[in-house]
Motif scaffolding. Structure first.
Motif, PDB file in Angstrom:
ATOM      1  N   PHE A 105       0.842  -1.185   0.000  1.00 36.00           N
ATOM      2  CA  PHE A 105       0.000   0.000   0.000  1.00 36.00           C
ATOM      3  C   PHE A 105       0.886   1.247   0.000  1.00 36.00           C
ATOM      4  CE2 PHE A 105      -2.530  -3.413   1.635  1.00 36.00           C
ATOM      5  CZ  PHE A 105      -3.797  -3.180   1.126  1.00 36.00           C
ATOM      6  N   LEU A 106       0.510   2.233  -0.806  1.00 35.65           N
ATOM      7  CA  LEU A 106       1.221   3.502  -0.897  1.00 35.65           C
ATOM      8  C   LEU A 106       0.295   4.606  -0.425  1.00 35.65           C
ATOM      9  CD1 LEU A 106       2.856   3.054  -4.418  1.00 35.65           C
ATOM     10  CD2 LEU A 106       3.897   2.594  -2.184  1.00 35.65           C
ATOM     11  N   ALA A 107       0.740   5.364   0.571  1.00 35.64           N
ATOM     12  CA  ALA A 107      -0.133   6.371   1.164  1.00 35.64           C
ATOM     13  C   ALA A 107       0.601   7.680   1.381  1.00 35.64           C
ATOM     14  CB  ALA A 107      -0.674   5.873   2.505  1.00 35.64           C
ATOM     15  N   ARG A 108      -0.150   8.762   1.391  1.00 32.29           N
ATOM     16  CA  ARG A 108       0.419  10.067   1.722  1.00 32.29           C
ATOM     17  C   ARG A 108       0.726  10.154   3.213  1.00 32.29           C
ATOM     18  NH1 ARG A 108      -4.127  13.944  -0.196  1.00 32.29           N
ATOM     19  NH2 ARG A 108      -2.629  15.581   0.363  1.00 32.29           N
ATOM     20  N   VAL A 109      -0.104   9.490   4.015  1.00 31.53           N
ATOM     21  CA  VAL A 109       0.081   9.445   5.468  1.00 31.53           C
ATOM     22  C   VAL A 109      -0.183   8.030   5.956  1.00 31.53           C
ATOM     23  CG1 VAL A 109      -1.105  10.019   7.631  1.00 31.53           C
ATOM     24  CG2 VAL A 109      -0.291  11.844   6.164  1.00 31.53           C
ATOM     25  N   VAL A 110       0.623   7.590   6.910  1.00 29.78           N
ATOM     26  CA  VAL A 110       0.391   6.320   7.595  1.00 29.78           C
ATOM     27  C   VAL A 110       0.198   6.595   9.081  1.00 29.78           C
ATOM     28  CG1 VAL A 110       1.448   4.142   8.329  1.00 29.78           C
ATOM     29  CG2 VAL A 110       1.592   4.859   5.944  1.00 29.78           C
ATOM     30  N   ILE A 111      -0.864   6.035   9.644  1.00 29.39           N
ATOM     31  CA  ILE A 111      -1.127   6.124  11.077  1.00 29.39           C
ATOM     32  C   ILE A 111      -0.891   4.740  11.670  1.00 29.39           C
ATOM     33  CG2 ILE A 111      -2.861   6.563  12.853  1.00 29.39           C
ATOM     34  CD1 ILE A 111      -4.229   8.484  10.841  1.00 29.39           C
ATOM     35  N   LEU A 112       0.086   4.658  12.549  1.00 31.40           N
ATOM     36  CA  LEU A 112       0.411   3.387  13.191  1.00 31.40           C
ATOM     37  C   LEU A 112      -0.368   3.253  14.493  1.00 31.40           C
ATOM     38  CD1 LEU A 112       4.283   3.435  12.679  1.00 31.40           C
ATOM     39  CD2 LEU A 112       2.615   2.125  11.360  1.00 31.40           C
ATOM     40  N   SER A 113      -1.264   2.282  14.539  1.00 35.77           N
ATOM     41  CA  SER A 113      -2.022   2.021  15.764  1.00 35.77           C
ATOM     42  C   SER A 113      -2.158   0.512  15.975  1.00 35.77           C
ATOM     43  CB  SER A 113      -3.406   2.675  15.684  1.00 35.77           C
ATOM     44  OG  SER A 113      -4.130   2.209  14.555  1.00 35.77           O
ATOM     45  N   PRO A 114      -1.021  -0.210  15.964  1.00 32.54           N
ATOM     46  CA  PRO A 114      -1.098  -1.662  16.131  1.00 32.54           C
ATOM     47  C   PRO A 114      -1.363  -2.104  17.555  1.00 32.54           C
ATOM     48  CG  PRO A 114       1.176  -0.990  15.987  1.00 32.54           C
ATOM     49  CD  PRO A 114       0.358   0.241  15.722  1.00 32.54           C
ATOM     50  N   GLY A 115      -1.343  -1.160  18.502  1.00 31.00           N
ATOM     51  CA  GLY A 115      -1.666  -1.488  19.886  1.00 31.00           C
ATOM     52  C   GLY A 115      -0.576  -2.283  20.580  1.00 31.00           C
ATOM     53  N   SER A 116      -0.969  -2.897  21.672  1.00 31.23           N
ATOM     54  CA  SER A 116      -0.050  -3.724  22.438  1.00 31.23           C
ATOM     55  C   SER A 116      -0.834  -4.852  23.088  1.00 31.23           C
ATOM     56  CB  SER A 116       0.667  -2.897  23.518  1.00 31.23           C
ATOM     57  OG  SER A 116      -0.264  -2.417  24.479  1.00 31.23           O
ATOM     58  N   ASP A 117      -0.117  -5.880  23.472  1.00 32.43           N
ATOM     59  CA  ASP A 117      -0.716  -7.004  24.196  1.00 32.43           C
ATOM     60  C   ASP A 117      -0.272  -6.946  25.649  1.00 32.43           C
ATOM     61  OD1 ASP A 117      -2.006  -8.127  21.971  1.00 32.43           O
ATOM     62  OD2 ASP A 117      -0.167  -9.146  21.354  1.00 32.43           O
ATOM     63  N   PHE A 118      -1.132  -7.419  26.521  1.00 33.76           N
ATOM     64  CA  PHE A 118      -0.729  -7.536  27.918  1.00 33.76           C
ATOM     65  C   PHE A 118       0.322  -8.635  28.029  1.00 33.76           C
ATOM     66  CE2 PHE A 118      -5.195  -6.081  28.219  1.00 33.76           C
ATOM     67  CZ  PHE A 118      -4.977  -4.889  28.886  1.00 33.76           C
ATOM     68  N   ARG A 119       1.356  -8.356  28.808  1.00 32.59           N
ATOM     69  CA  ARG A 119       2.343  -9.401  29.068  1.00 32.59           C
ATOM     70  C   ARG A 119       1.695 -10.438  29.983  1.00 32.59           C
ATOM     71  NH1 ARG A 119       7.584  -9.092  28.109  1.00 32.59           N
ATOM     72  NH2 ARG A 119       7.534  -6.821  28.010  1.00 32.59           N
ATOM     73  N   LYS A 120       1.755 -11.664  29.573  1.00 32.90           N
ATOM     74  CA  LYS A 120       1.029 -12.713  30.274  1.00 32.90           C
ATOM     75  C   LYS A 120       1.940 -13.529  31.193  1.00 32.90           C
ATOM     76  CE  LYS A 120      -1.897 -14.928  27.631  1.00 32.90           C
ATOM     77  NZ  LYS A 120      -2.425 -15.671  26.462  1.00 32.90           N
ATOM     78  N   LEU A 121       1.345 -14.119  32.204  1.00 30.82           N
ATOM     79  CA  LEU A 121       2.082 -15.009  33.088  1.00 30.82           C
ATOM     80  C   LEU A 121       2.410 -16.321  32.390  1.00 30.82           C
ATOM     81  CD1 LEU A 121       0.149 -14.657  36.483  1.00 30.82           C
ATOM     82  CD2 LEU A 121       2.420 -13.779  35.944  1.00 30.82           C
ATOM     83  N   GLY A 122       1.488 -16.789  31.539  1.00 34.21           N
ATOM     84  CA  GLY A 122       1.694 -18.057  30.857  1.00 34.21           C
ATOM     85  C   GLY A 122       1.460 -19.254  31.741  1.00 34.21           C
ATOM     86  N   VAL A 123       0.511 -19.121  32.690  1.00 37.73           N
ATOM     87  CA  VAL A 123       0.227 -20.228  33.606  1.00 37.73           C
ATOM     88  C   VAL A 123      -1.127 -20.843  33.270  1.00 37.73           C
ATOM     89  CG1 VAL A 123       1.600 -19.166  35.428  1.00 37.73           C
ATOM     90  CG2 VAL A 123      -0.867 -18.730  35.330  1.00 37.73           C
TER      91      VAL A 123
END
Length: 325
Positions: A105-123
């Motif tokens: 994709f080619l754009a004049r503007v890019v807005i980055l909003s990929p967010g984040s995940d909670f760091r998990k305990l993994g239990v």
């Protein structure tokens, strides 16, 4: 065959931030494409009750996601699901190139909003009970009211863990704080406040300890706590487990392209959320300094969509450190 698709705006991530941006940019008649690797709504789809989003006494995360999706698409935003951004670059002609697992994709503007995940305990049990209704939560400010007069366990030793443990003590009848070390990483003043609150009897701190499993049938009923020094384990009855061990921003694909801090959050100017690449904004929980709240994430998306127009009017605006709108 992969193709090149030109547009005015590309938004990476269709969580609350990206959908808010898309609604504004599409409403302003900019050709808008939103790239989402999973489903619109992001993390909020895992939340069954939201009570701290302005204008709603209570709404489910999935209902809010649907409402935002429908509003953005009604104005013409094109939301592409199952499309994962893989690389970002600014071309010599000034267009921003976003390569994905499908097209470029080619754009004049890019807005980055990929967010984040909670760091998990993994239990065991963490994923099974991952919602306020079932008992595992990652946000004390969001979900504390659901545990009024109940017993909860909190995990962590940083500022958020201390602050949210204190906040939870205003609602729960008992808060058991589990920390794997014998001292906290949180700032001294917060630790002092925590220790003062502990004297009141609601908060109990278990040092040198970790949670090894979260147990229950349809909801959390207990947590297994192990002392890391003696290796002894025991179960504590509880109605919920709050995990405060940090966030993992979804920015690994941007390493070497944008300035990231040690945790992987994207650096930007704090007023307009501009990155070091002209035309590339960042918004929401993936940026340095984000408040990690739904309302502020949406506000970020709106802020970027509004100030984006300044860059369209005058590309030199990007380098004006004291820009006043």
């Amino acid at each position: 065959m992969p193709s090149e698709i030109k547009t005015d705006v590309v938004i990476v991530g269709a969580g609350p931030t990206g959908l808010a941006s898309a609604m504004y940019t599409a409403r302003d008649r900019y050709d808008t494409v939103v790239l989402e690797k999973l489903v619109p709504g992001g993390q909020i789809n895992n939340t069954d009750r939201i009570e701290n989003f302005p204008g709603f006494k209570m709404i489910s995360g999935s209902d809010l996601a649907v409402a935002q999706y429908e509003q953005a698409t009604a104005f013409g935003a094109k939301i592409k699901v199952g499309v994962q951004a893989q690389a970002l670059a600014r071309r010599d002609d000034g267009l921003i190139e976003v390569k994905t697992n499908e097209d470029t994709f080619l754009a004049r503007v890019v807005i980055l909003s990929p967010g984040s995940d909670f760091r998990k305990l993994g239990v065991p049990g963490e994923d099974k009970f991952r919602s306020a209704g079932s008992g595992v939560s990652y946000c004390g400010m969001c979900d504390a009211p659901f545990f009024r007069d109940k017993t909860v366990v909190t995990v962590g030793g940083g500022n958020t863990a201390v602050e949210d443990t204190i906040h939870l003590s205003r609602f729960a009848k008992k808060v058991i704080m589990v920390h794997r070390r014998d001292e906290f990483r949180a700032t001294k003043i917060l630790v002092e406040e925590l220790l003062e609150e502990e004297k009141k009897g609601v908060i109990e701190i278990k040092y040198d300890s970790v949670i090894t499993s979260i147990n229950g049938d349809n909801s959390v009923g207990s947590a297994t706590i192990q002392n890391v020094k003696t290796k002894e384990s025991h179960d504590v009855d509880c109605d919920g487990v709050f995990i405060f061990i940090g966030h993992v921003p979804n920015t690994k694909w941007l390493e070497g392209t944008l300035d990231l801090n040690e945790q992987g959050f994207i650096k930007c100017d704090p007023q307009f959320f501009r990155t070091q690449i002209p035309g590339v904004f960042v918004a929401g929980d993936c940026r340095v300094g984000a408040a990690m709240q739904l309302a502020t994430a949406v506000g970020d998306g709106v802020t970027v969509a509004v100030f984006m127009k300044e860059y369209f009017r005058d590309p030199q605006w990007w380098n004006k450190n004291n820009a006043v709108i």
